[in-house]
Design an enzyme around this catalytic site. Sequence first.
Site, mmCIF file in Angstrom:
data_model
loop_
_atom_site.group_PDB
_atom_site.id
_atom_site.type_symbol
_atom_site.label_atom_id
_atom_site.label_comp_id
_atom_site.label_asym_id
_atom_site.label_seq_id
_atom_site.Cartn_x
_atom_site.Cartn_y
_atom_site.Cartn_z
ATOM 1 N N ASN A 170 0.864 -1.179 0.000
ATOM 2 C CA ASN A 170 0.000 0.000 0.000
ATOM 3 C C ASN A 170 0.901 1.230 0.000
ATOM 4 O O ASN A 170 1.534 1.531 1.005
ATOM 5 C CB ASN A 170 -0.891 -0.051 1.254
ATOM 6 N N LYS A 205 0.034 4.298 -0.191
ATOM 7 C CA LYS A 205 -0.581 5.496 0.405
ATOM 8 C C LYS A 205 -0.387 6.700 -0.542
ATOM 9 O O LYS A 205 -0.439 6.510 -1.750
ATOM 10 C CB LYS A 205 0.002 5.739 1.800
ATOM 11 N N HIS A 259 -9.347 1.349 4.925
ATOM 12 C CA HIS A 259 -8.051 1.410 5.601
ATOM 13 C C HIS A 259 -8.193 2.313 6.827
ATOM 14 O O HIS A 259 -8.974 3.269 6.810
ATOM 15 C CB HIS A 259 -7.000 1.964 4.639
ATOM 16 N N GLU A 284 -6.546 4.674 7.909
ATOM 17 C CA GLU A 284 -6.367 6.104 7.632
ATOM 18 C C GLU A 284 -7.635 6.706 7.014
ATOM 19 O O GLU A 284 -7.950 7.866 7.241
ATOM 20 C CB GLU A 284 -5.142 6.318 6.723
ATOM 21 N N GLU A 341 -5.033 -4.866 10.670
ATOM 22 C CA GLU A 341 -3.982 -3.871 10.861
ATOM 23 C C GLU A 341 -4.219 -3.120 12.168
ATOM 24 O O GLU A 341 -5.009 -2.166 12.194
ATOM 25 C CB GLU A 341 -3.976 -2.873 9.703
ATOM 26 N N GLY A 347 2.909 2.340 10.672
ATOM 27 C CA GLY A 347 3.846 3.448 10.500
ATOM 28 C C GLY A 347 4.590 3.827 11.766
ATOM 29 O O GLY A 347 5.245 4.860 11.828
ATOM 30 N N SER A 349 3.782 -2.004 10.175
ATOM 31 C CA SER A 349 5.236 -2.060 10.320
ATOM 32 C C SER A 349 5.839 -3.404 9.909
ATOM 33 O O SER A 349 6.768 -3.891 10.561
ATOM 34 C CB SER A 349 5.660 -1.681 11.749
HETATM 35 P P1 PGA Z 1 3.145 0.428 7.488
HETATM 36 O O1 PGA Z 1 1.640 0.598 6.920
HETATM 37 O O2 PGA Z 1 3.674 -0.860 6.906
HETATM 38 O O3 PGA Z 1 3.883 1.628 6.979
HETATM 39 O O4 PGA Z 1 3.043 0.359 8.967
HETATM 40 C C1 PGA Z 1 0.776 -0.493 6.790
HETATM 41 C C2 PGA Z 1 -0.554 -0.046 6.244
HETATM 42 O O5 PGA Z 1 -1.071 0.995 6.683
HETATM 43 O O6 PGA Z 1 -1.149 -0.701 5.360
#
Ligand code: PGA
Length: 244
Positions: free
Chosen positions: A4, A6, A90, A92, A162, A168, A208
Site C-alpha cells: 500500500n 498510500k 483502511h 487512515e 492492521e 507506520g 510495520s
Molecule cells: P506500514 O503501513 O507498513 O507503513 O506500517 C501499513 C498499512 O497501513 O497498510
Amino acid sequence: MAGNWKMCKTPSDTSAFFKEFNPLVADVKEREIVIFPPFVNLPAAIQSVNGSRIEIGGQNMYWARDGAFTGEISGPMLKAVGCRWVLVAHSERRQYFGETEETALQRIRAALETGLIPVVCVGEHLQDREAGKTHAVLEGQFQGGIAPLEPAQFAKIVIAYEPVWAIGTGRTATPQTAADSHRLIREMASIRYGRQAAADLRILYGGSVKPDNAKVLMAEEEIDGVLVGGASLDPQSFATIVKS
Ligand code: PGA
C-alpha cells in the site's frame, strides 16, 4: 503479498519502481503480489506490470458507478484501467476521512459487483488494546462492515488485520498477537459463514511489516499474507518481504 503506497510516488517514480522490482520477483510463482498505488499512478503501474504476475489495485473507491461526486473514483473506473483489487476502509480512511462500518459495507458490495476483490481493513487503536477492547472493536467492525454480506460475497473478500498502533510506528504486533487477532476474526467468520468459509478466508497482517520481521509473521499459520506500507515503497525491501 500486498503493498500500500498510500499518498506516495509520482507516475515516473512508479515506472522506476517496477523497472527494478519486476526482475526481483520474476521467479516468485506461488504468491500473489499486489500493489496499491495512488490513483494517478494506476496507468503507469498497470503498464509496468504488463506480462508479469504482479497485479494492481486502487486504495479506495466510491460505491456509485458514476455521477455528481466530485473528487471520487468508482469501481468501474478502477476496473477499466486494469485494476483487479481495491482496499476498503483502511484505518487512515476511517481516521481522517470519516469512513465507517456502513460505508465499508457499501464499498465492499460495490467492489464485488464490479468484479474487484476488496481487501477489507480492520484493526483496533492503542487505547482499545490497552483497555482490553480489541475483541469488541474487531467484533463491531466485523458485524457492521462484513457480516451483512451474503455467503457468496464473503467468499470473495480478503481481510487485512492492521492494528492502528502498529501502522507506520515501527511497532509491529508480535506474530502471536497478530495470530490471536486473526484467530478471533476467523472465529467470527466461522460463526457467521461456517467452518469451511472461515478456513478459506485469507487474512493479511499489516502494521510495520519490514524485511526483517516478515518471515516470522509469515511463519504463523494464521497469517496468510501481509499488507505493507512504508517498506513497499522500496523495490529491494518489498521484494525481500514477498519472498519471506
Ligand atoms: P506500514 O503501513 O507498513 O507503513 O506500517 C501499513 C498499512 O497501513 O497498510
